[in-house]
Design an enzyme around this catalytic site. Structure first.
Site, PDB file in Angstrom:
ATOM      1  N   SER A   1       0.872  -1.173   0.000  1.00  0.00           N
ATOM      2  CA  SER A   1       0.000   0.000   0.000  1.00  0.00           C
ATOM      3  C   SER A   1       0.910   1.225   0.000  1.00  0.00           C
ATOM      4  CB  SER A   1      -0.890  -0.017   1.238  1.00  0.00           C
ATOM      5  OG  SER A   1      -1.851   1.004   1.148  1.00  0.00           O
ATOM      6  N   GLU A   2       0.733   2.120  -0.968  1.00  0.00           N
ATOM      7  CA  GLU A   2       1.780   3.129  -1.217  1.00  0.00           C
ATOM      8  C   GLU A   2       1.923   4.180  -0.118  1.00  0.00           C
ATOM      9  OE1 GLU A   2      -0.673   2.400  -3.382  1.00  0.00           O
ATOM     10  OE2 GLU A   2      -1.577   4.210  -4.234  1.00  0.00           O
ATOM     11  N   ASN A   3       1.009   4.208   0.847  1.00  0.00           N
ATOM     12  CA  ASN A   3       1.216   5.121   1.972  1.00  0.00           C
ATOM     13  C   ASN A   3       2.261   4.597   2.961  1.00  0.00           C
ATOM     14  OD1 ASN A   3      -0.854   3.141   2.529  1.00  0.00           O
ATOM     15  ND2 ASN A   3      -1.266   4.201   4.435  1.00  0.00           N
ATOM     16  N   GLY A   4       2.807   3.388   2.675  1.00  0.00           N
ATOM     17  CA  GLY A   4       3.938   2.941   3.485  1.00  0.00           C
ATOM     18  C   GLY A   4       3.734   1.631   4.205  1.00  0.00           C
TER      19      GLY A   4
ATOM     20  N   SER B   1       8.485   3.878   0.400  1.00  0.00           N
ATOM     21  CA  SER B   1       7.422   3.198  -0.346  1.00  0.00           C
ATOM     22  C   SER B   1       7.568   3.426  -1.847  1.00  0.00           C
ATOM     23  CB  SER B   1       6.060   3.715   0.135  1.00  0.00           C
ATOM     24  OG  SER B   1       5.028   3.073  -0.557  1.00  0.00           O
TER      25      SER B   1
END
Lengths: 218, 233
Positions: free
Chosen positions: A46-49, A88
């Site tokens: 998930s690209e928020n980390g 990320s």
């Protein structure tokens, strides 16, 4: 019959491999997580980390500090890791994510993708989509083959502003699975009961049709 | 030794020196890990014509969205905005400027800014509206655009725990943009849930070293959830 959202997700899930790190976009791509085969370990990025995203929490597990890129509350799976946005996107831009699945409004024969600007609507932004399409080698686009009005979304050239240039090689629509190479769409599979004629009719960009087009099995 | 003590005693002191027209780099993703009390202090101060670099702009009535109420923001640099009506209204009325920036490019702009790197090449955005007017360079068989890094007069950051020297630990995905934001401010102000004495945090587990932190304050947080999504137990 054209594929349902679930069947689209099931078809995409066949591209998964054991040990894959996968980023799933919002919408149909998210459903792919429901069809990971039992004998396979896949980690969702998930690209928020977050690497190793789990299911939504039960009511008593909800934690405001634990969300996904869609800002939904989520959990982690065993072996997950959490990191900064720079980290990320380093894994995304550095090509470390094995498979990226995202939706689109249009793709064209050059592998261009338009997915973030809806004509006539306020532009909200691209979020991480431009980074994902620029960084990933293995991208699957999921979308309907044509608009509600019957206009093809597989075009000779995208008409909307691009999210990325020359980056898409695989498309799963509700009618077919196609690949993009040498400035053409290549028809690989058709949805159950969908004729090649219908796919040809609804594909505006140049389409290569082999003698035998296997029907997807579900 | 007290020269390393970053703790300030009030939010007023934490945001002292913020003036009209300044650029603020803010941590947070959606409403997760946002410095909600520092934002509240900016609202209280009434500072105007601000450029705010943040992935999002909060929602109506919470997060950075509260700064729209008195039109304190001149420009947002973000990857995704418009979760709030007020934002849309001010944008359409020409009262607010938005520079849409891909999320990874935004994170890297902050990181590079804090690391003294003025610009970097990236494939992200090449051939798209984001790449228009930017220098293009080819490496191998791919094209890259030149993106300039970002620094601000202030950075506002939310962390979980800190020691008095400003060593920071973030909690879960509330980390997000905060570590990069912390490096990119001329004055970096951090609010945390708990401040402990130096030595109480494990040095091997520090996310942001105290060198980046100028002011530190302990606050209480609402931690509003944007999309509460649950499954049946």
């Amino acid at each position: 019959m054209s594929l349902t959202r679930e069947q689209l997700a099931m078809r995409v899930a066949r591209e998964l491999q054991d040990g894959y790190y996968v980023n799933l976009g919002i919408g149909i791509p998210t459903l792919v997580a429901n069809y990971v085969p039992d004998d396979m370990d896949v980690m969702l990025q998930s690209e928020n980390g977050l690497l190793g995203m789990g299911p939504f929490p039960t009511d008593d597990q909800v934690d405001a500090d634990m969300i996904n890129a869609g800002k939904q509350t989520v959990t982690t799976v065993t072996g997950a890791s959490i990191f900064s946005s720079a980290e990320s996107f380093a894994m995304i831009r550095g090509g470390h994510v094995d498979l990226t699945v995202l939706g689109a409004f249009e793709v064209d024969v050059m592998g261009n993708i338009a997915s973030y600007m809806i004509p006539g609507k306020l532009i909200k932004g691209m979020g991480g989509a431009m980074d994902l399409v620029a960084g990933a080698d293995n991208i699957i686009v999921t979308m309907t083959h044509a608009s509600k009005h019957g206009d093809s979304k597989l075009l000779p050239q995208c008409t909307l502003p691009l999210t990325g240039a020359s980056c898409i090689k695989k498309v799963v629509t509700d009618l077919a699975y196609l690949e993009i190479a040498d400035g053409k769409f290549w028809l690989k599979e058709r949805a159950p009961g969908i004729s090649v004629d219908e796919i040809v009719k609804k594909t505006a960009g140049e389409l290569v049709v082999p003698e035998v087009v296997p029907e997807m099995q579900f | 030794m007290s020269g390393f003590d970053k703790v300030v005693n009030s939010y007023e002191e934490a945001m002292a020196g913020l003036e009209d027209g300044m650029t603020i780099i803010a941590g947070g993703f959606g409403l997760c890990g946002i410095p909600e009390n520092l934002i509240g202090e900016i609202k209280r101060k009434g500072t105007r014509d601000l450029t705010i670099v943040s992935n999002n702009c909060g929602v109506d009535g919470f997060g950075l969205g509260v700064l729209l109420e008195d039109k304190q923001i001149k420009k947002m640099v973000s990857s995704y905005v418009g979760e709030n009506k007020l934002f849309e209204e001010q944008l359409l009325a020409g009262e607010l400027e938005v520079e849409l920036t891909p999320q990874g490019t935004l994170a890297e702009k902050m990181r590079a800014g804090g690391a003294g790197i003025p610009a970097f090449y990236t494939a992200t955005g090449y051939g798209t509206p984001v790449g228009e007017g930017k220098e293009v360079k080819q490496y191998g068989d791919r094209n890259y655009i030149l993106e300039e890094s970002i620094t601000g007069e202030f950075a506002i950051v939310k962390a979980w725990k800190a020691d008095r020297f400003g060593n920071l630990v973030y909690r879960h995905t509330a980390q997000n943009f905060n570590p990069m934001a912390a490096t990119a401010g001329k004055i970096t102000v951090v609010e945390v849930e708990e401040i402990v004495e130096p030595g109480e945090l494990d040095p091997t587990q520090i996310h942001t070293p105290g060198i980046y932190v100028d002011r530190l304050i302990q606050g209480t947080f609402e931690k509003r959830i944007e999309q509460r999504t649950v499954r049946q137990a």
